[in-house]
Scaffold this active site. Structure first.
Site, PDB file in Angstrom:
ATOM      1  N   LYS A  36      71.613  64.875 -43.846  1.00  0.00           N
ATOM      2  CA  LYS A  36      72.533  65.954 -43.496  1.00  0.00           C
ATOM      3  C   LYS A  36      72.111  67.250 -44.190  1.00  0.00           C
ATOM      4  CE  LYS A  36      77.582  66.656 -43.300  1.00  0.00           C
ATOM      5  NZ  LYS A  36      78.892  66.036 -43.643  1.00  0.00           N
ATOM      6  N   SER A  83      81.550  65.156 -39.632  1.00  0.00           N
ATOM      7  CA  SER A  83      80.621  66.267 -39.614  1.00  0.00           C
ATOM      8  C   SER A  83      79.164  65.893 -39.829  1.00  0.00           C
ATOM      9  CB  SER A  83      81.023  67.270 -40.697  1.00  0.00           C
ATOM     10  OG  SER A  83      80.843  66.709 -41.987  1.00  0.00           O
ATOM     11  N   SER A 117      83.783  62.171 -42.501  1.00  0.00           N
ATOM     12  CA  SER A 117      82.548  62.726 -41.936  1.00  0.00           C
ATOM     13  C   SER A 117      81.343  61.801 -41.963  1.00  0.00           C
ATOM     14  CB  SER A 117      82.195  64.047 -42.637  1.00  0.00           C
ATOM     15  OG  SER A 117      83.071  65.064 -42.211  1.00  0.00           O
TER      16      SER A 117
END
Lengths: 63, 470
Positions: free
Chosen positions: B78, B153, B177
């Site tokens: 990420k 996310s 997330s």
């Protein structure tokens, strides 16, 4: 100790005023959910979450 | 060489000389350039650095040096996990081109274990969307069907693992997330106990709720990664309580003697029939493995959900305040809206949220777990929605579907508890259905043991979308 006192006012910066104006309903709903709880006792510890983690670390977790 | 090979399989194949780190890295880079970019998983790849890491692993093996537990495993992460000298945009316009000076503890530990870092993966702007929405970089696309949300996310992490472009990726979880993209993309995601994995060198959203964890093809793969990244780190004082934990070594394949709770009440809310059907079968499978299933009752979740929202909003607003004042137009409207509400809460309410956290967590544990070792909840109560369903219609309609998607995940971060998400079925239109198993603090090894036992006797985690390599 059964009634909540009014909150102190937040700061009066433009961004905060804008946030209050735009998100008043969300903020009110959030506060209402918290208001449904009884008031905090005056000796409530700020770090109680860390204490909980420590208490439950070895005897209950990770079996 | 199979694109569907997992972390443990690749590491062991590299160790035995059946493949090389360079070959695995080259293949993974090709998959990220192909399916990864097609489904909008990729932020920026760093092939030269990755191949250099891979060749170092191969040289170490050739010279007889001991190899780490992740030797030659290609991963990508990420785009908020810092590596010194590498741009880290955090899915935003505001941080575009930001180059950190430090490497996160999590990446440093993966490096030391021999993993190969291929680059950064897309994410929701500043980690603020459960669907994979990003106004600046476009929607992440679900590898099972690009018309559906990929979850966020950690959207690129879910897509890249779900599409079998990489066998694993790091994500972060502040309200779901890691769990949302794991659920939507049909992979295994672990949200650790707050404080189990160092947050040092990770762009915060809400420091008291943030967690770093793996998305992987199996619980065993996630366990091996947790063995590497978890544990005390002097750069992050929240890890000071973290006990030493063995994750992979506890995967016994059996659940005898364990009790699992099915909490009724709140967690029955909004549950679609297909989701409930898949969870019913999952509970039966777990019972067949030796677990006793008991019913418990969830407490009123209004206050935990309110506290979770308040803490995220206030802590994010504190970090973003200057940008909110000076560059409000550089946020997507829905991201700015979620952060700026935090400016308007009284400080006393924020302090109250922190002071009540232990009590509320204890009450939730007593009610939901009761005598049980862990609780089984739906990850999403509804099948994975289309992107259109989460973006079109009025603000109320969009808020309603977002609220539904996060209702079972958000408060878990406020409670600070660990949770694992893994696929247990498929919806009528072929999208994964996932369950979420939540435990007491530091129960990560137990949660992974449950998921691993399930995966030893089922094949949902091995099902791959058409986009995956054969």
């Amino acid at each position: 100790m059964t009634e909540r006192l009014p909150d102190p006012p937040p700061d009066d910066s433009p961004a905060t005023a804008r946030a209050r104006a735009r998100h008043g309903a969300l903020i009110s709903a959030t506060m209402a959910a918290i208001d449904a709880l009884p008031p905090l006792p005056p000796d409530a510890p700020l770090r109680s979450f860390e204490v909980l983690k420590a208490m439950r670390s070895r005897e209950e977790g990770g079996r | 060489m199979s694109g569907a090979r997992g972390v443990v399989a690749i590491a062991e194949a590299v160790r035995r000389g059946e493949t090389t780190a360079e070959a695995e890295t080259t293949a993974a880079l090709d998959r990220l350039e192909g399916a990864g970019r097609a489904f909008n998983a990729v932020a920026a790849l760093t092939p030269e650095a990755a191949l250099e890491q891979a060749r170092a692993v191969d040289r170490a093996r050739a010279s007889g040096q001991p190899l780490g537990p992740l030797a030659g495993v290609p991963m990508a992460h990420k785009d908020l996990v810092y590596r010194a000298g590498r741009a880290c945009d955090c899915g935003s316009r505001i941080r575009a081109g930001f180059v950190p000076e430090v490497t996160s503890t999590a990446l440093a530990r993966l490096d030391a274990a021999g993993a190969v870092d291929l680059g950064t993966l897309h994410m929701a702007e500043f980690a603020m969307s459960p669907t994979g929405f990003n106004a600046h970089h476009g929607h992440g696309r679900n590898p099972w069907n690009p018309a559906h949300v990929c979850g966020g996310s950690s959207s690129g992490s879910g897509i890249a693992v779900g599409a079998r472009a990489v066998p694993a990726a790091l994500g972060t979880d502040t309200g779901g997330s890691i769990r949302h993209p794991a659920a939507a993309c049909g992979v295994t995601g672990l949200k650790p106990t707050h404080g189990a994995v160092s947050l040092a060198g990770v762009m915060p959203l809400s420091a008291t709720l943030d967690t770093v964890g793996p998305l992987a093809l199996s619980a065993r793969d996630a366990a091996r990664i947790m063995d590497v990244i978890a544990g005390e780190d002097r750069a992050d004082p929240t890890t000071a309580w973290a006990p030493p934990m063995a994750h992979e070594a506890t995967l016994t394949g059996t659940l005898g003697g364990l009790t699992l709770a099915r909490p009724r009440g709140y967690y029955d809310g909004d549950v679609d029939a297909a989701v409930e059907g898949a969870l019913e079968e999952a509970r039966a499978t777990l019972a067949g493995l030796g677990a006793q299933i008991v019913e418990t009752r969830a407490p009123d979740m209004a206050a935990p959900n309110a506290f979770a929202h308040l803490v995220i909003a206030v802590e994010a607003a504190t970090l973003h305040r200057r940008w909110l004042e000076e560059r409000p137009e550089d946020y997507a409207d829905q991201v700015r809206a979620r952060i700026e509400a935090g400016l308007a809460y009284p400080a006393t309410r924020y302090a109250e949220a922190l002071m009540r956290r232990g009590t509320v967590a204890a009450e939730w544990i007593d009610a939901v777990l009761g005598p049980a070792d862990a609780a089984i909840l739906p990850a999403f109560p509804v099948p994975v929605p289309t992107i259109a369903a989460t973006t079109e219609g009025g603000p109320e309609a969009v808020a309603a579907i977002i609220g539904t998607l996060t209702r079972n995940t958000r408060a878990i971060n406020y409670l600070g508890l660990p949770a694992v998400v893994f696929p247990v079925g498929a919806s009528r239109d072929g999208l994964p259905i996932a369950c979420q198993i939540v435990g007491r603090p530091w129960a990560e090894p137990l949660l992974l043991r449950i998921a691993d036992a399930f995966q030893r006797v089922t094949a949902f985690h091995a099902a791959a979308p058409e986009v995956a390599p054969a």
